[in-house]
Design an enzyme around this catalytic site. Structure first.
Site, PDB file in Angstrom:
ATOM      1  N   ASP A  10      23.275-165.389  -6.270  1.00  0.00           N
ATOM      2  CA  ASP A  10      23.595-164.095  -5.674  1.00  0.00           C
ATOM      3  C   ASP A  10      22.675-163.028  -6.281  1.00  0.00           C
ATOM      4  O   ASP A  10      22.645-162.863  -7.503  1.00  0.00           O
ATOM      5  CB  ASP A  10      25.068-163.793  -5.999  1.00  0.00           C
ATOM      6  CG  ASP A  10      25.554-162.485  -5.427  1.00  0.00           C
ATOM      7  OD1 ASP A  10      24.750-161.709  -4.878  1.00  0.00           O
ATOM      8  OD2 ASP A  10      26.768-162.232  -5.540  1.00  0.00           O
ATOM      9  N   ILE A  11      21.975-162.291  -5.449  1.00  0.00           N
ATOM     10  CA  ILE A  11      21.015-161.305  -5.961  1.00  0.00           C
ATOM     11  C   ILE A  11      21.704-160.161  -6.702  1.00  0.00           C
ATOM     12  O   ILE A  11      21.112-159.542  -7.582  1.00  0.00           O
ATOM     13  CB  ILE A  11      20.110-160.778  -4.810  1.00  0.00           C
ATOM     14  CG1 ILE A  11      18.815-160.197  -5.378  1.00  0.00           C
ATOM     15  CG2 ILE A  11      20.852-159.791  -3.926  1.00  0.00           C
ATOM     16  CD1 ILE A  11      17.730-159.955  -4.360  1.00  0.00           C
ATOM     17  N   ASN A  24      18.709-152.916   7.431  1.00  0.00           N
ATOM     18  CA  ASN A  24      18.247-152.542   8.780  1.00  0.00           C
ATOM     19  C   ASN A  24      17.843-151.070   8.708  1.00  0.00           C
ATOM     20  O   ASN A  24      18.114-150.393   7.714  1.00  0.00           O
ATOM     21  CB  ASN A  24      19.324-152.799   9.838  1.00  0.00           C
ATOM     22  CG  ASN A  24      20.606-152.058   9.523  1.00  0.00           C
ATOM     23  OD1 ASN A  24      20.625-150.825   9.521  1.00  0.00           O
ATOM     24  ND2 ASN A  24      21.670-152.779   9.216  1.00  0.00           N
ATOM     25  N   VAL A  33      23.025-160.179   2.917  1.00  0.00           N
ATOM     26  CA  VAL A  33      22.729-159.680   1.570  1.00  0.00           C
ATOM     27  C   VAL A  33      22.952-158.161   1.493  1.00  0.00           C
ATOM     28  O   VAL A  33      23.361-157.637   0.447  1.00  0.00           O
ATOM     29  CB  VAL A  33      21.294-160.107   1.148  1.00  0.00           C
ATOM     30  CG1 VAL A  33      20.218-159.424   1.940  1.00  0.00           C
ATOM     31  CG2 VAL A  33      21.096-159.909  -0.344  1.00  0.00           C
ATOM     32  N   ASP A  34      22.719-157.471   2.591  1.00  0.00           N
ATOM     33  CA  ASP A  34      22.935-156.021   2.666  1.00  0.00           C
ATOM     34  C   ASP A  34      24.411-155.701   2.379  1.00  0.00           C
ATOM     35  O   ASP A  34      24.735-154.820   1.558  1.00  0.00           O
ATOM     36  CB  ASP A  34      22.539-155.562   4.082  1.00  0.00           C
ATOM     37  CG  ASP A  34      22.389-154.059   4.224  1.00  0.00           C
ATOM     38  OD1 ASP A  34      22.458-153.357   3.206  1.00  0.00           O
ATOM     39  OD2 ASP A  34      22.186-153.606   5.374  1.00  0.00           O
ATOM     40  N   SER A 121      14.657-161.401   6.162  1.00  0.00           N
ATOM     41  CA  SER A 121      14.577-161.771   7.596  1.00  0.00           C
ATOM     42  C   SER A 121      15.010-163.199   7.931  1.00  0.00           C
ATOM     43  O   SER A 121      15.004-163.567   9.103  1.00  0.00           O
ATOM     44  CB  SER A 121      13.161-161.546   8.182  1.00  0.00           C
ATOM     45  OG  SER A 121      12.929-160.183   8.438  1.00  0.00           O
ATOM     46  N   THR A 122      15.372-164.011   6.919  1.00  0.00           N
ATOM     47  CA  THR A 122      15.661-165.419   7.237  1.00  0.00           C
ATOM     48  C   THR A 122      17.131-165.679   7.589  1.00  0.00           C
ATOM     49  O   THR A 122      17.521-166.822   7.796  1.00  0.00           O
ATOM     50  CB  THR A 122      15.269-166.368   6.078  1.00  0.00           C
ATOM     51  OG1 THR A 122      16.099-166.103   4.946  1.00  0.00           O
ATOM     52  CG2 THR A 122      13.817-166.212   5.707  1.00  0.00           C
ATOM     53  N   VAL A 124      20.189-163.166   9.647  1.00  0.00           N
ATOM     54  CA  VAL A 124      20.463-162.583  10.965  1.00  0.00           C
ATOM     55  C   VAL A 124      19.171-162.354  11.763  1.00  0.00           C
ATOM     56  O   VAL A 124      19.157-162.497  12.989  1.00  0.00           O
ATOM     57  CB  VAL A 124      21.217-161.236  10.789  1.00  0.00           C
ATOM     58  CG1 VAL A 124      21.376-160.509  12.106  1.00  0.00           C
ATOM     59  CG2 VAL A 124      22.567-161.461  10.145  1.00  0.00           C
TER      60      VAL A 124
END
Ligand code: AR6
Length: 177
Positions: A10-11, A24, A33-34, A121-122, A124
């Site tokens: 987990d970042i 976005n 992740v956002d 980008s990998t 959604v």
């Protein structure tokens, strides 16, 4: 010299100066992740994002980045970048490369030593994982000479598929540049 390190997990828990958010253009949170970053950082991050100026492409155009505080996260700053939605433009790879390049340059401009990237980008945004990993690694390798303060770059993979792809491309779980 700097090292590129591969991490599984987990970042939001990484002990680095800056973590990168795959956001976005609205920069007000979302899924993936956002969502995890906003949940862990708390209300202060959301409110700071809300105060950011909005332009014709939202608060952050694709390929660019915006730096904010980190709320309750253990890092010092969050660098929000917006990856391309795969297939929507001819220059998807260039835009994805810009996300890594601009985020690294922003961290370097702050004099930071370490930065953690998710696999932008990998999720959604549907970018093929193998192609995205190639773009990520080459953009970081090409940019590191311009960011002498950066000693550690982490690629944080949330799933085993991305981890295996990076491991193969890097020839292991660490790479000295
Ligand atoms: N730590 C590290 N990586 C994670 C985590 C986490 N906690 N959670 C998910 N990932 P995505 P995108 C991985 O969909 O494709 C959002 O709604 C995930 O497994 O988060 O750039 C934004 O608001 C995947 O490998 O981002 C945007 O609207 C990677 O993070 C949109 O999704 C990216 O997946 C951005 O789409």
């Amino acid at each position: 010299m700097a090292s590129i390190e591969l991490v599984s997990g987990d970042i939001t828990t990484q002990k680095v100066d800056a973590i990168v958010n795959a956001a976005n253009s609205g920069l007000l949170g979302g899924g993936g992740v956002d969502g995890a970053i906003h949940r862990a950082a708390g209300r202060d991050l959301y409110e700071e994002c809300l105060r950011l100026p909005e332009g014709p492409y939202g608060r952050c155009p694709t390929g660019e980045c915006v730096v904010t505080g980190a709320g309750r996260l253990p890092c010092k700053k969050v660098i929000h970048t917006v990856g391309p939605v795969y297939g929507s433009r001819e220059n998807d790879a260039a835009l994805l490369g810009n996300c890594y390049r601009n985020s690294l340059l922003a961290a370097g401009a702050l004099g930071f030593e370490s930065i953690a990237f998710p696999n932008i980008s990998t999720g959604v945004y549907n970018y093929p994982k193998d192609e995205a990993a190639r773009v990520a690694i080459s953009a970081v390798r090409e940019t590191l000479p311009q960011t002498p303060s950066i000693k550690r770059v982490l690629f944080v993979c949330f799933g085993s598929e991305n981890y295996s792809i990076y491991e193969k491309l890097m020839g292991g779980n660490a790479l000295d540049i």
